[in-house]
Design a protein around this motif. Structure first.
Motif, PDB file in Angstrom:
ATOM      1  N   PRO A  58       0.817  -1.228   0.000  1.00  0.00           N
ATOM      2  CA  PRO A  58       0.000   0.000   0.000  1.00  0.00           C
ATOM      3  C   PRO A  58       0.843   1.267   0.000  1.00  0.00           C
ATOM      4  CG  PRO A  58       0.011  -1.002   2.191  1.00  0.00           C
ATOM      5  CD  PRO A  58       0.792  -1.922   1.302  1.00  0.00           C
ATOM      6  N   ASN A  93       8.890  -6.760   3.924  1.00  0.00           N
ATOM      7  CA  ASN A  93       9.196  -8.200   3.998  1.00  0.00           C
ATOM      8  C   ASN A  93       8.036  -9.074   4.455  1.00  0.00           C
ATOM      9  OD1 ASN A  93      11.787  -7.977   2.973  1.00  0.00           O
ATOM     10  ND2 ASN A  93      12.621  -7.439   4.967  1.00  0.00           N
ATOM     11  N   GLY A 115       3.062  -3.421  -6.860  1.00  0.00           N
ATOM     12  CA  GLY A 115       4.071  -2.537  -6.261  1.00  0.00           C
ATOM     13  C   GLY A 115       5.179  -2.272  -7.260  1.00  0.00           C
ATOM     14  N   GLY A 116       6.322  -1.839  -6.745  1.00  0.00           N
ATOM     15  CA  GLY A 116       7.458  -1.524  -7.609  1.00  0.00           C
ATOM     16  C   GLY A 116       8.496  -2.633  -7.610  1.00  0.00           C
ATOM     17  N   MET A 119       9.156  -4.361  -4.242  1.00  0.00           N
ATOM     18  CA  MET A 119       8.129  -5.326  -3.872  1.00  0.00           C
ATOM     19  C   MET A 119       8.301  -6.604  -4.699  1.00  0.00           C
ATOM     20  SD  MET A 119       5.671  -5.726  -1.839  1.00  0.00           S
ATOM     21  CE  MET A 119       4.231  -6.781  -1.632  1.00  0.00           C
ATOM     22  N   GLY A 159       4.771   1.215  -8.367  1.00  0.00           N
ATOM     23  CA  GLY A 159       5.904   1.696  -7.580  1.00  0.00           C
ATOM     24  C   GLY A 159       6.491   2.941  -8.198  1.00  0.00           C
ATOM     25  N   ARG A 224      14.410   9.563   0.998  1.00  0.00           N
ATOM     26  CA  ARG A 224      13.143   8.914   0.666  1.00  0.00           C
ATOM     27  C   ARG A 224      11.967   9.878   0.715  1.00  0.00           C
ATOM     28  NH1 ARG A 224      13.453   3.403  -0.212  1.00  0.00           N
ATOM     29  NH2 ARG A 224      11.263   3.438  -0.765  1.00  0.00           N
TER      30      ARG A 224
HETATM   31  N1  LIG Z   1       3.324  -2.437   4.188  1.00  0.00           N
HETATM   32  C1  LIG Z   1       4.571  -2.018   3.962  1.00  0.00           C
HETATM   33  N2  LIG Z   1       5.111  -1.059   4.745  1.00  0.00           N
HETATM   34  C2  LIG Z   1       6.348  -0.600   4.519  1.00  0.00           C
HETATM   35  N3  LIG Z   1       7.157  -1.061   3.534  1.00  0.00           N
HETATM   36  C3  LIG Z   1       6.670  -2.024   2.730  1.00  0.00           C
HETATM   37  C4  LIG Z   1       5.361  -2.548   2.906  1.00  0.00           C
HETATM   38  N4  LIG Z   1       5.148  -3.494   1.955  1.00  0.00           N
HETATM   39  C5  LIG Z   1       6.279  -3.557   1.234  1.00  0.00           C
HETATM   40  N5  LIG Z   1       7.194  -2.689   1.690  1.00  0.00           N
HETATM   41  C6  LIG Z   1       8.548  -2.412   1.186  1.00  0.00           C
HETATM   42  O1  LIG Z   1       8.525  -1.203   0.445  1.00  0.00           O
HETATM   43  C7  LIG Z   1       9.639  -1.192  -0.445  1.00  0.00           C
HETATM   44  C8  LIG Z   1       9.344  -0.384  -1.684  1.00  0.00           C
HETATM   45  O2  LIG Z   1       8.249  -0.928  -2.317  1.00  0.00           O
HETATM   46  P1  LIG Z   1       7.941  -0.799  -3.863  1.00  0.00           P
HETATM   47  O3  LIG Z   1       9.036  -1.328  -4.669  1.00  0.00           O
HETATM   48  O4  LIG Z   1       6.599  -1.407  -4.054  1.00  0.00           O
HETATM   49  O5  LIG Z   1       7.776   0.770  -4.059  1.00  0.00           O
HETATM   50  P2  LIG Z   1       8.700   1.864  -4.718  1.00  0.00           P
HETATM   51  O6  LIG Z   1       8.047   3.158  -4.462  1.00  0.00           O
HETATM   52  O7  LIG Z   1       8.948   1.529  -6.146  1.00  0.00           O
HETATM   53  O8  LIG Z   1       9.996   1.773  -3.910  1.00  0.00           O
HETATM   54  P3  LIG Z   1      11.469   1.735  -4.445  1.00  0.00           P
HETATM   55  O9  LIG Z   1      11.611   2.906  -5.351  1.00  0.00           O
HETATM   56  O10 LIG Z   1      12.264   1.809  -3.188  1.00  0.00           O
HETATM   57  O11 LIG Z   1      11.597   0.401  -5.175  1.00  0.00           O
HETATM   58  C9  LIG Z   1       9.904  -2.646  -0.764  1.00  0.00           C
HETATM   59  O12 LIG Z   1      11.277  -2.913  -0.589  1.00  0.00           O
HETATM   60  C10 LIG Z   1       9.061  -3.447   0.214  1.00  0.00           C
HETATM   61  O13 LIG Z   1       9.865  -4.362   0.928  1.00  0.00           O
END
Ligand SMILES: Nc1ncnc2c1ncn2[C@@H]1O[C@H](COP(=O)(O)OP(=O)(O)OP(=O)(O)O)[C@@H](O)[C@H]1O
Length: 458
Positions: A58, A93, A115-116, A119, A159, A224
């Motif tokens: 999410p 995780n 997700g990205g 994920m 993501g 971040r």
């Molecule tokens: N419920 C959650 N709360 C916090 N972090 C989470 C949750 N679920 C997954 N994550 C972590 O969030 C991280 C980033 O997720 P995701 O790849 O979907 O998004 P992103 O915005 O593309 O992030 P990034 O650019 O860091 O890859 C993943 O490494 C995942 O382990």
């Protein structure tokens, strides 16, 4: 009396949409007959999944994962009579741990990640670890033959970085990805295992980057709060810092696998090249790494010592909207190799010229300070002692220990220690051993379609 048939409609830029046609019949009997025959034909497509396990992050990207799934994906799955068990993750995780230890995988035909890239990496680790555990494979041994995962993975992009989806589907669009899942596409993909001193670190399917990309990621993690813009800012800062790192890279070249400069684009893991590889991949006799000493018969290993601005291993092209050809445009998705790109120490301007070529059509390897090799395995040893703990223990470079080490390294060698990024995660060690495992997983995807290749080429 009427019935509707839903179908996949291709539009511009590799996007797929769901189209529908309504047929009118003169009687209810005829209508039912048609529906029966069509459903009978559809049931012959055994590749199509019937039951999926869906994980939604999410908090990925712009925090729209749940919305994207409920609004765009779930209705399509329902229409295709695919059942889905949905888990919205509660922490980082969560998905990996659930897959590794709890999920009843026999119930499903595939796993879907909303997700990205981060994920996706969780899902990848969960599935691979579960499969190896179920088959009694020791993950800590760098020379273990890993068992391929039986479930396919679908990626619904939500993501800030959706590089794996972009490279394997050709676009980052939730509806397109959902339709690839529904029609049951299957694309094999290589996975790299990364070890340090015979202990397992991580798996990688896209980019392992040391030096420049490791530094960009390390810096972006501290920002971040900036959202996706953090990558641009960290990129500019890292570029201006212009650091280089000294070390020794040893690699086992892949024979008869083409070269990263042969311009044979791999649009899907079932390209001619990858198909041929899948046949010879069976039990290929692995040549075990024996360190840098080549006197013991490991003469196939090449060893290069030098000062590098970047060392990248691209297991796929790593194409993304900003770099449509990617870091290694001819990297194959499923041939059991990775493209090792060495960017030696060079001037600021030269490095800028090299980076610029990622965004245009010029050959980014056509520089005297860049060399590229297609390899099955490689090992990196930094000149500076492996400062394993600096990144992992949460110590910042400004901390006393890290600052001392960095200063010492700089004084003695003109460089500090670098770090590896592994599909967007920072590795805790710089001395690593990497092996490619051919076609270890399969995605619900079919690569970038031919018609698009012409568009890109034009
Ligand atoms: N419920 C959650 N709360 C916090 N972090 C989470 C949750 N679920 C997954 N994550 C972590 O969030 C991280 C980033 O997720 P995701 O790849 O979907 O998004 P992103 O915005 O593309 O992030 P990034 O650019 O860091 O890859 C993943 O490494 C995942 O382990």
């Amino acid at each position: 009396f009427f019935f509707a048939v839903f179908y996949v409609r291709r539009t511009r830029r590799r996007l797929w949409h769901c189209g529908d046609v309504t047929f009118h019949c003169t009687s209810q009997g005829l209508c039912e007959q048609w529906i029966h025959v069509i459903n009978e034909q559809l049931s012959l497509f055994t590749n199509r999944p019937k039951s999926l396990l869906v994980y939604i992050n999410p908090y990925g990207g712009r925090r729209r994962g749940e919305h994207v799934y409920q609004q765009k994906v779930a209705p399509l799955l329902r229409r295709a009579c695919i059942s889905a068990d949905v888990i919205v993750t509660k922490r980082a995780n969560h998905a990996r741990d659930h897959l590794t230890a709890e999920a009843d995988l026999d119930k499903y035909d595939g796993v879907v990640c909303v997700g990205g890239d981060g994920m996706f990496s969780e899902i990848l680790h969960g599935l691979i670890i579960r499969t190896q555990t179920d088959h009694g494979v020791d993950r800590d041994r760098a020379d273990s033959e890993l068992v391929p995962c039986s479930l396919r993975v679908g990626i619904i992009p939500a993501g800030s970085t959706d590089c794996i989806c972009f490279t394997t589907v050709g676009t980052s669009d939730a509806v397109t990805s959902a339709l690839h899942i529904i029609v049951g596409n299957s694309q094999p993909m290589d996975v790299c295992s990364v070890h340090h001193d015979n202990s397992f670190l991580r798996y990688s399917v896209s980019l392992l980057g040391y030096g420049f990309y490791g530094d960009v990621l390390g810096d972006s993690e501290k920002k971040r709060w900036l959202g996706p813009a953090r990558y641009d800012l960290a990129g500019v800062k890292t570029f201006l810092n212009h650091k280089h790192y000294e070390g020794t890279i040893s690699f086992l070249p892949a024979e008869n696998k083409g070269t990263p400069r042969d311009k044979l684009r791999c649009r899907s893991g079932s390209c001619r090249h990858c198909l041929h590889s899948s046949q010879e991949m069976k039990p290929h006799k692995k040549k075990k790494f024996r360190g840098l000493d080549t006197s013991d018969g490991s003469h196939n290993w090449s060893v290069i010592h030098g000062k590098f601005i970047a060392i990248n291993a691209a297991s796929m092209s790593c194409a993304c909207p900003r770099s449509p050809k990617g870091l290694s445009p001819s990297a194959h998705l499923a041939d059991g190799t990775t493209d090792l790109i060495l960017v030696r120490k060079c001037s600021h301007l030269d490095f800028f010229r090299h980076l610029l070529r990622h965004t245009n059509k010029n050959d980014q390897f056509d520089h005297s300070f860049v060399e590229v090799h297609r390899v099955r395995e490689f090992h990196f040893q930094p000149r500076v002692r492996d400062l394993a703990s600096a990144g992992d223990s949460g110590e910042d470079e400004t901390s006393c220990f890290a600052a001392t080490c960095t200063r010492r390294a700089t004084r003695h060698h003109g460089t500090s220690h670098g770090r590896w990024t592994c599909d967007g995660e920072i590795l805790p060690h710089t001395a690593i051993h990497v092996s490619v495992h051919g076609q270890l997983i399969r995605l619900f995807a079919r690569g970038i379609e031919e018609e698009e290749e012409q568009q890109l080429g034009s």
